[in-house]
Design an enzyme around this catalytic site. Structure first.
Site: not given
Length: 206
Positions: A156-158, A162, A197
């Site tokens: 969920l925040d790729l 990251n 994001s």
């Protein structure tokens, strides 16, 4: 008041010695440390911006207001869950978690230290990357995601920040703070709000 551990501070009765401050986010500080095998490791410390503080030279994490204890405890449990989720993931392109412990009134987890740059910082330094290089990073990211999804997780925040690349060109996915456990019939098991994001999470999760 200080927000970070001082350089030279030790954790777990000297097992880890803080050598370098790396970064901070809304829910933690990350350091490079040396373990008792003289290896470099990364340590993430649960520390909530605007909620936690350190008084004077203390290593102990305090609350700026005692009424914030319930939210501190709730978020600290999520931080511990993040470490436990990452611990289950075994892939050359996912940062490995090696230890989890409570100390100084908060929680820490220990990861492999990646001596390199995030894709975000790489693009900032070099500008647009060539297609062949991007394909290489994409394939490594997809390899990592295959393992994440095999364990019924969503990242969920790729985003580029990251995705860390070391000096050999090996990419590793980091920061599972927004990750959720997937139910067998789809969707996330947690009732808490989905953090992501924009543009970096599956649209059906919104």
């Amino acid at each position: 008041s200080y927000t970070k551990l001082r350089l030279g501070a030790t954790l777990q009765m000297g097992k880890y010695r803080i050598e370098k401050y790396l970064s901070s986010g809304g829910f933690g500080n990350t350091y490079m440390a040396i373990n008792n095998f003289d290896e470099e490791v990364a340590i993430k410390e649960f520390f909530m911006k605007d909620v936690n503080l350190r008084v004077g030279d203390s290593t102990t994490v305090s609350l700026s207001n005692v009424t914030q204890m319930p939210v501190f405890k709730e978020q600290m449990e999520k931080f511990q869950k993040e470490a436990k989720r990452m611990r289950k993931l075994h892939n050359a392109h996912i940062v490995a978690v090696n230890d989890l412990f409570d100390e100084n009134g908060t929680t820490y987890y220990v990861m492999d230290y990646i001596d390199g740059l995030s894709l975000r910082d790489m693009v900032k330094q070099r500008g647009k990357l060539v297609e062949e290089e991007v394909r290489g990073y994409l394939n490594q990211t997809l390899d990592a995601l295959e393992e994440v999804h095999r364990q019924d997780l969503f990242h969920l925040d790729l985003k580029p920040a990251n995705l860390m690349v070391d000096k050999t060109g090996r990419l590793r996915v980091i920061d599972f703070g927004a990750s959720k456990q997937q139910k067998s019939d789809g969707g996330a098991t947690s009732r808490s709000a989905i953090c992501y994001s924009p543009g970096c999470a599956p649209i059906e999760q919104k």
